[in-house]
Design a protein around this motif. Structure first.
Motif, PDB file in Angstrom:
ATOM      1  N   VAL A 173     -35.535  67.659  62.154  1.00 51.01           N
ATOM      2  CA  VAL A 173     -36.826  68.186  62.583  1.00 51.01           C
ATOM      3  C   VAL A 173     -37.782  68.170  61.393  1.00 51.01           C
ATOM      4  O   VAL A 173     -37.370  68.367  60.258  1.00 51.01           O
ATOM      5  CB  VAL A 173     -36.741  69.631  63.135  1.00 51.01           C
ATOM      6  CG1 VAL A 173     -35.928  69.689  64.398  1.00 51.01           C
ATOM      7  CG2 VAL A 173     -36.184  70.601  62.096  1.00 51.01           C
ATOM      8  N   ASN A 174     -39.057  67.879  61.670  1.00 55.24           N
ATOM      9  CA  ASN A 174     -40.071  68.054  60.636  1.00 55.24           C
ATOM     10  C   ASN A 174     -40.887  69.291  60.976  1.00 55.24           C
ATOM     11  O   ASN A 174     -40.558  70.029  61.907  1.00 55.24           O
ATOM     12  CB  ASN A 174     -40.938  66.803  60.479  1.00 55.24           C
ATOM     13  CG  ASN A 174     -41.752  66.499  61.730  1.00 55.24           C
ATOM     14  OD1 ASN A 174     -41.859  67.310  62.642  1.00 55.24           O
ATOM     15  ND2 ASN A 174     -42.330  65.319  61.779  1.00 55.24           N
ATOM     16  N   PHE A 175     -41.970  69.534  60.256  1.00 56.32           N
ATOM     17  CA  PHE A 175     -42.740  70.763  60.462  1.00 56.32           C
ATOM     18  C   PHE A 175     -43.316  70.836  61.875  1.00 56.32           C
ATOM     19  O   PHE A 175     -43.350  71.899  62.495  1.00 56.32           O
ATOM     20  CB  PHE A 175     -43.862  70.863  59.430  1.00 56.32           C
ATOM     21  CG  PHE A 175     -43.354  71.151  58.027  1.00 56.32           C
ATOM     22  CD1 PHE A 175     -42.012  71.383  57.784  1.00 56.32           C
ATOM     23  CD2 PHE A 175     -44.218  71.185  56.951  1.00 56.32           C
ATOM     24  CE1 PHE A 175     -41.532  71.653  56.514  1.00 56.32           C
ATOM     25  CE2 PHE A 175     -43.763  71.450  55.663  1.00 56.32           C
ATOM     26  CZ  PHE A 175     -42.418  71.682  55.449  1.00 56.32           C
ATOM     27  N   ASP A 176     -43.796  69.695  62.401  1.00 54.27           N
ATOM     28  CA  ASP A 176     -44.330  69.686  63.769  1.00 54.27           C
ATOM     29  C   ASP A 176     -43.242  70.051  64.776  1.00 54.27           C
ATOM     30  O   ASP A 176     -43.468  70.845  65.699  1.00 54.27           O
ATOM     31  CB  ASP A 176     -44.888  68.298  64.120  1.00 54.27           C
ATOM     32  CG  ASP A 176     -46.061  67.908  63.245  1.00 54.27           C
ATOM     33  OD1 ASP A 176     -46.756  68.812  62.756  1.00 54.27           O
ATOM     34  OD2 ASP A 176     -46.276  66.697  63.044  1.00 54.27           O
ATOM     35  N   ASP A 177     -42.064  69.465  64.593  1.00 50.10           N
ATOM     36  CA  ASP A 177     -40.957  69.714  65.524  1.00 50.10           C
ATOM     37  C   ASP A 177     -40.553  71.185  65.545  1.00 50.10           C
ATOM     38  O   ASP A 177     -40.153  71.716  66.583  1.00 50.10           O
ATOM     39  CB  ASP A 177     -39.733  68.870  65.145  1.00 50.10           C
ATOM     40  CG  ASP A 177     -40.000  67.379  65.240  1.00 50.10           C
ATOM     41  OD1 ASP A 177     -40.730  66.973  66.154  1.00 50.10           O
ATOM     42  OD2 ASP A 177     -39.479  66.630  64.398  1.00 50.10           O
ATOM     43  N   LEU A 178     -40.635  71.843  64.374  1.00 51.36           N
ATOM     44  CA  LEU A 178     -40.274  73.266  64.308  1.00 51.36           C
ATOM     45  C   LEU A 178     -41.105  74.081  65.292  1.00 51.36           C
ATOM     46  O   LEU A 178     -40.584  74.935  66.012  1.00 51.36           O
ATOM     47  CB  LEU A 178     -40.498  73.807  62.894  1.00 51.36           C
ATOM     48  CG  LEU A 178     -39.452  73.480  61.832  1.00 51.36           C
ATOM     49  CD1 LEU A 178     -39.904  74.016  60.480  1.00 51.36           C
ATOM     50  CD2 LEU A 178     -38.094  74.059  62.193  1.00 51.36           C
ATOM     51  N   LEU A 179     -42.415  73.809  65.313  1.00 49.95           N
ATOM     52  CA  LEU A 179     -43.296  74.570  66.195  1.00 49.95           C
ATOM     53  C   LEU A 179     -43.058  74.218  67.656  1.00 49.95           C
ATOM     54  O   LEU A 179     -43.061  75.099  68.521  1.00 49.95           O
ATOM     55  CB  LEU A 179     -44.766  74.317  65.829  1.00 49.95           C
ATOM     56  CG  LEU A 179     -45.181  74.651  64.391  1.00 49.95           C
ATOM     57  CD1 LEU A 179     -46.704  74.655  64.275  1.00 49.95           C
ATOM     58  CD2 LEU A 179     -44.642  75.991  63.931  1.00 49.95           C
ATOM     59  N   VAL A 180     -42.849  72.924  67.937  1.00 52.50           N
ATOM     60  CA  VAL A 180     -42.588  72.492  69.311  1.00 52.50           C
ATOM     61  C   VAL A 180     -41.281  73.112  69.816  1.00 52.50           C
ATOM     62  O   VAL A 180     -41.205  73.620  70.941  1.00 52.50           O
ATOM     63  CB  VAL A 180     -42.525  70.951  69.397  1.00 52.50           C
ATOM     64  CG1 VAL A 180     -42.095  70.500  70.785  1.00 52.50           C
ATOM     65  CG2 VAL A 180     -43.890  70.346  69.069  1.00 52.50           C
ATOM     66  N   LEU A 181     -40.229  73.093  68.975  1.00 51.35           N
ATOM     67  CA  LEU A 181     -38.939  73.684  69.348  1.00 51.35           C
ATOM     68  C   LEU A 181     -39.047  75.193  69.533  1.00 51.35           C
ATOM     69  O   LEU A 181     -38.463  75.766  70.455  1.00 51.35           O
ATOM     70  CB  LEU A 181     -37.893  73.379  68.267  1.00 51.35           C
ATOM     71  CG  LEU A 181     -37.200  72.018  68.328  1.00 51.35           C
ATOM     72  CD1 LEU A 181     -36.367  71.812  67.072  1.00 51.35           C
ATOM     73  CD2 LEU A 181     -36.309  71.922  69.554  1.00 51.35           C
ATOM     74  N   MET A 182     -39.804  75.840  68.640  1.00 58.96           N
ATOM     75  CA  MET A 182     -39.985  77.287  68.751  1.00 58.96           C
ATOM     76  C   MET A 182     -40.688  77.635  70.052  1.00 58.96           C
ATOM     77  O   MET A 182     -40.300  78.580  70.749  1.00 58.96           O
ATOM     78  CB  MET A 182     -40.812  77.779  67.555  1.00 58.96           C
ATOM     79  CG  MET A 182     -40.850  79.291  67.401  1.00 58.96           C
ATOM     80  SD  MET A 182     -39.290  79.992  66.849  1.00 58.96           S
ATOM     81  CE  MET A 182     -38.801  80.961  68.258  1.00 58.96           C
ATOM     82  N   LEU A 183     -41.706  76.858  70.385  1.00 55.50           N
ATOM     83  CA  LEU A 183     -42.452  77.083  71.625  1.00 55.50           C
ATOM     84  C   LEU A 183     -41.540  76.944  72.830  1.00 55.50           C
ATOM     85  O   LEU A 183     -41.575  77.755  73.765  1.00 55.50           O
ATOM     86  CB  LEU A 183     -43.609  76.082  71.705  1.00 55.50           C
ATOM     87  CG  LEU A 183     -44.652  76.293  72.797  1.00 55.50           C
ATOM     88  CD1 LEU A 183     -45.345  77.639  72.650  1.00 55.50           C
ATOM     89  CD2 LEU A 183     -45.677  75.161  72.776  1.00 55.50           C
ATOM     90  N   GLU A 184     -40.673  75.937  72.807  1.00 53.14           N
ATOM     91  CA  GLU A 184     -39.733  75.698  73.905  1.00 53.14           C
ATOM     92  C   GLU A 184     -38.734  76.844  74.018  1.00 53.14           C
ATOM     93  O   GLU A 184     -38.424  77.318  75.117  1.00 53.14           O
ATOM     94  CB  GLU A 184     -39.003  74.363  73.662  1.00 53.14           C
ATOM     95  CG  GLU A 184     -38.099  73.914  74.784  1.00 53.14           C
ATOM     96  CD  GLU A 184     -38.837  73.591  76.072  1.00 53.14           C
ATOM     97  OE1 GLU A 184     -38.225  73.775  77.144  1.00 53.14           O
ATOM     98  OE2 GLU A 184     -40.015  73.185  76.017  1.00 53.14           O
ATOM     99  N   ASN A 185     -38.241  77.327  72.871  1.00 55.04           N
ATOM    100  CA  ASN A 185     -37.228  78.387  72.884  1.00 55.04           C
ATOM    101  C   ASN A 185     -37.791  79.751  73.264  1.00 55.04           C
ATOM    102  O   ASN A 185     -37.052  80.623  73.721  1.00 55.04           O
ATOM    103  CB  ASN A 185     -36.531  78.457  71.520  1.00 55.04           C
ATOM    104  CG  ASN A 185     -35.412  77.445  71.389  1.00 55.04           C
ATOM    105  OD1 ASN A 185     -34.285  77.703  71.793  1.00 55.04           O
ATOM    106  ND2 ASN A 185     -35.723  76.270  70.862  1.00 55.04           N
ATOM    107  N   LEU A 186     -39.099  79.941  73.085  1.00 54.56           N
ATOM    108  CA  LEU A 186     -39.710  81.216  73.470  1.00 54.56           C
ATOM    109  C   LEU A 186     -39.807  81.381  74.986  1.00 54.56           C
ATOM    110  O   LEU A 186     -40.080  82.480  75.476  1.00 54.56           O
ATOM    111  CB  LEU A 186     -41.098  81.353  72.836  1.00 54.56           C
ATOM    112  CG  LEU A 186     -41.099  81.725  71.342  1.00 54.56           C
ATOM    113  CD1 LEU A 186     -42.502  81.669  70.768  1.00 54.56           C
ATOM    114  CD2 LEU A 186     -40.489  83.104  71.113  1.00 54.56           C
TER     115      LEU A 186
END
Length: 678
Positions: free
Chosen positions: A188-201
Motif C-alpha cells: 500500500v502507498n499513502f493513497d491506498d492507506l486512506l482508501v483502505l481506511m475508508l473501506e474499513n470504516l
C-alpha cells in the motif's frame, strides 16, 4: 488553562462546547497553542485521552503538540492520544484491525507501475494526442484517488483530455495488473492507506469523542470523506483559507469554505491577533491577499509594538546579479544563518542562490525539492533493508536491479519473477540456492494480447558464454536466471555484486551494521559512481570535477545521516516504518534556509527574502494554464510574506542573459503598492 497564556479569542475557541467548531487561524495567531489548549480542556473534562484523535499535516507537528500536552499532564496521558497525519493514523488503525499491509513510498510503487507499463506497446495512436508516459499516468491516478472517486478513473481522465480515451483499454489493463500485484504482495502507498481506511470504516467503528484537524484548509476530498466516515460527535478544525496552497495535490478550498453550510449547528471562531510579524510586513500581506474573495471576514491585529523597517523591494538588471547581491547581503547580516530564509516559487530559482551562497562560504539547507528519502542513494539502502525483511518484495528488488547496465525496470521484473520460480516462492532462495529442475524460469503466464499492448509471451534464454572472463563463482554462473537475453556483461557484473551483498546481509540483524556493510559494498560503489557522474555531467557531455566532488560529499553526508538515524533502533522493521512514515520531515544540514513556498509553510524567520517575483515565474503562469489559479498563486505569495518576523526583502530581475528572456515585475508587487499599477 491560564498557564498556556491564551488571549481572549484563543480561550473562547479552546473551551467551546463539543460540536462542530471551525477556528480561522491566520498566520502567526497562535493556532498550535489553541489546539494544545483545546486538548487540555478536553482532558480536564474527564474525556479519556484514547477518545481524542488529532490529525495534523506532519507527524512532526503532532509530536510537538503531544510534547506540550505531556508538559501539562504527563507522558502517559500524551502517549494515549492518537495523533499524526491522516496517513500515519490510518496505518496505525488498520494495523490495530490486523490488516496485513506493507507500506511503500509512492515513488516505489511508481517503479512497479512503470515496470508493468513499459511492457505495453502502443501500435495504434490517436493523431490528436500521444499516450501518457507511465510516470504521468501514475500521478494522475493518485490525484484521481484524492479527488473524484464517484466515477471510474478512465471516465475522470477522459473528462480532462478526451483524446486519451483511445488508450484507455490499455490503461485499464495496466492498472488491473498493478492492483492485482499490490493485493498479492500486500503493498500500500499513502493513497491506498486512506482508501483502505475508508473501506474499513464501513464495518468498524472507532469511538472518538472529538477529532481535531490542523491545517484544515489543505484537506482533500478523500480526507474529507474519511473524516465523515469516522462519524465524529465533535469536530475541532483549525485552518486559514488564505493559506490553502495544495490544490495541485488534490486539496479543495471549498471544504473549509462550506464548513458552516455542511454542519448547520457549526460555530466559527476567528483568531485575529498576530504575534509573529511586524506591522509593515503584515500590512503588505493583507493588501495582496484582499484581492482574493473573502470567505470568512478577518481583520488582523498586530501584537508586536516595535516599529520595524518596511519591506524592501530590490530590482536587478540581470537574474544572476540578483543572486550575487543577495548572497553578499546575507553574508553581512547580523542574524544567525538559521534565522534567514530565501523563499522561491520555482525550484530552478534555488540553484542560483545556492551556488552563490557557496561562493561566500555560507552554509545552506535546501528543502522543498527532492526529499532526503526520494534520493536514489537513500532508496538503495532502504530497499536493501526491505529485502532482508521480506525476500519477495518486488518493488525493492526492481528499484535496486534496474540500475544495472542495460537492465531497466521491465527486465528487472522478469528477473524477479524468474527468481521466485527458482526459489519455489522465495527470491533469495532462487538467487542463492536455485531449484535445479527448472531449466527456463522465464516462461510467461500471461497470454499475448495485441489489443492490450502485450506481445512477448516468452523469453528465449541466452548463453553464459558472453560472461567469459568475468570472475564469477561457478554457483552463480550455473543459475539459469543470468541467461536473460538482455543481460549484458556489465549488467551481469552488477547483478553478481547484488548476489555477493545478500550472501553477507543474510547474516546481519542490526540496522546500523547493515547500513555500514552496504556502504562498503561493490554494488553501492557502482551506484555511487553512476549517480555522481550523472550529477556532474555538463550539457556538452564533459564532467565538471567540482560538481563531481560535491556530489560525492553530498552522498557521503546522506549515508552518515542514515547511519546516525539507524543507531536509535535495534529492530529493523520499526526502523523502516519510521523512515517511510516520517522520513520526509527530516531536515538536512544547518545554514541559511532555501525553501520552496510549500516547504516554508508553518515556519518563521527573522529575515526573509522572496526572490524572482516576475510575472510568469510568480505567479507561475504556466501552472495556471494547466489548471491552477491566480487565487492560489496569491495565497502562495501570502504564505511566503507571512514567514517574515522582522525583515522582508522582495526581489526581481529584468533579464535572464542565459535564456535571453526579458521579465516584467509580478502583479503581486503592484497589488502590494511597491510598484505603480499598469
Amino acid at each position: 488553562m491560564a498557564s498556556l497564556n491564551l488571549n481572549e479569542e484563543q480561550q473562547k475557541a479552546a473551551t467551546c462546547p463539543l460540536g462542530y467548531n471551525l477556528i480561522i487561524a491566520s498566520a502567526g495567531t497562535g493556532k498550535t497553542s489553541t489546539i494544545v489548549a483545546r486538548i487540555a480542556h478536553l482532558l480536564k473534562q474527564n474525556i479519556d485521552p484514547k477518545e481524542i484523535l488529532l490529525l495534523t499535516f506532519t507527524n512532526k507537528a503532532a509530536s510537538e503538540m503531544l510534547s506540550r500536552i505531556a508538559s501539562i499532564f504527563d507522558d502517559k496521558v500524551a502517549k494515549n492520544i492518537q495523533a499524526g497525519t491522516f496517513h500515519s493514523i490510518s496505518y496505525k488503525l488498520l494495523k490495530s484491525l490486523d490488516k496485513k499491509i506493507m507500506l511503500k513510498q509512492p515513488s516505489e510503487l511508481k517503479t512497479l507501475f512503470k515496470s508493468i507499463y513499459e511492457k505495453r506497446v502502443f501500435l495504434n495512436r490517436d493523431e490528436r494526442s500521444k499516450p501518457y508516459d507511465g510516470s504521468y499516468l501514475y500521478d494522475s491516478y493518485s490525484l484521481y484517488l484524492n479527488t473524484k472517486q464517484e466515477e471510474s478513473f478512465t471516465t475522470w481522465l477522459c473528462e480532462k483530455n478526451e483524446s486519451q480515451e483511445f488508450y484507455c483499454e490499455i490503461y485499464e489493463d495496466v492498472f488491473e495488473e498493478f492492483n492485482e500485484l499490490k493485493k498479492q504482495y500486500g503493498y500500500v502507498n499513502f493513497d491506498d492507506l486512506l482508501v483502505l481506511m475508508l473501506e474499513n470504516l464501513k464495518t468498524n467503528h472507532f469511538d472518538f469523542k472529538e477529532i481535531l484537524v490542523d491545517e484544515y484548509q489543505d484537506t482533500n476530498p478523500l480526507q474529507g470523506k474519511l473524516l465523515d466516515a469516522f462519524s465524529p460527535k465533535s469536530l475541532f478544525c483549525v485552518g486559514d483559507y488564505d493559506q490553502s496552497i495544495y490544490a495541485f495535490n488534490g486539496s479543495d478550498i471549498s471544504i473549509i469554505s462550506t464548513f458552516a453550510k455542511r454542519y448547520p449547528s457549526a460555530k466559527v471562531f476567528t483568531l485575529r491577533k498576530n504575534y509573529r510579524s511586524l506591522s509593515p510586513i503584515l500590512d503588505l500581506a493583507s493588501k495582496v491577499i484582499e484581492n482574493n474573495e473573502r470567505i470568512y471576514e478577518k481583520n488582523l491585529e498586530v501584537m508586536r509594538e516595535e516599529k520595524g523597517m518596511p519591506p524592501k523591494l530590490l530590482v536587478f538588471d540581470e537574474l544572476f546579479t540578483q543572486y550575487q547581491y543577495l548572497s553578499e547581503q546575507i553574508s553581512n547580516s547580523k542574524n544567525e544563518h538559521e534565522q534567514i530564509a530565501v523563499i522561491y516559487r520555482n525550484n530552478a530559482s534555488a540553484d542560483g542562490i545556492e551556488a552563490n551562497l557557496r561562493e561566500y562560504d555560507i552554509p545552506s539547507n535546501r528543502k522543498g525539492g527532492m526529499s532526503f528519502f526520494d534520493s536514489l542513494e537513500v532508496k538503495f539502502f532502504l530497499n536493501s533493508l526491505t529485502l532482508i525483511l521480506n525476500h519477495n518484495d518486488m518493488m525493492a528488488f526492481i528499484s535496486i536491479i534496474e540500475y544495472g547496465n542495460g537492465i531497466g525496470k521491465a527486465s528487472a521484473k522478469d528477473i524477479f519473477d524468474a527468481l521466485i520460480k527458482l526459489g519455489n516462492g522465495d527470491l533469495l532462495q532462487g538467487l542463492l540456492n536455485p531449484n535445479k529442475d527448472i531449466k527456463n524460469p522465464y516462461e510467461k503466464t500471461r497470454q499475448r494480447n495485441i489489443q492490450l499492448g502485450l506481445f512477448d509471451d516468452f523469453l528465449e534464454l541466452g548463453s553464459v558464454s558472453k560472461f567469459k572472463g568475468l570472475n564469477f563463482e561457478e554457483k552463480f554462473l550455473a543459475n539459469p536466471v543470468i541467461k536473460h537475453p538482455k543481460l549484458n556483461p556489465k549488467g551481469a557484473k552488477y547483478f553478481y555484486d547484488f548476489y555477493l551483498l545478500f550472501q553477507d546481509l543474510k547474516k546481519l540483524k542490526n540496522p546500523s551494521s547493515i547500513i555500514k556493510h552496504i556502504s562498503t559494498s561493490d554494488i553501492f560503489n557502482d551506484i555511487l559512481k553512476q549517480l555522481c557522474t550523472k550529477r556532474a555531467t555538463q550539457k556538452d557531455g564533459s564532467i565538471n570535477p567540482n560538481a563531481l566532488e560535491l556530489a560525492q560529499s553530498r552522498i557521503s553526508a546522506k549515508v552518515v545521516l542514515l547511519q546516525n538515524l539507524s543507531k536509535h533502533y535495534t529492530d529493523l522493521n520499526k526502523f523502516l516504518n519510521s523512515m517511510i512514515l516520517g522520513g520526509s520531515e527530516l531536515s538536512g544540514t544547518k545554514g541559511v534556509n532555501l525553501l520552496s513556498i510549500h516547504a516554508s509553510k508553518g515556519l518563521e524567520f527573522k529575515e526573509v527574502y522572496i526572490i524572482d517575483i516576475m510575472q510568469g515565474r510568480f505567479p507561475n503562469l504556466k501552472l495556471i494554464s494547466k489548471g491552477g489559479s491566480l487565487e492560489e498563486e496569491r495565497r502562495l505569495f501570502y504564505v511566503g510574506v507571512t514567514r517574515a518576523k522582522d525583515e522582508l526583502y522582495l526581489s526581481y530581475a529584468k533579464y535572464d542573459k542565459i535564456k535571453k528572456q526579458d521579465f516584467v515585475p509580478s502583479i503581486f508587487l503592484q497589488e502590494a503598492g511597491l510598484i505603480a499599477k499598469k
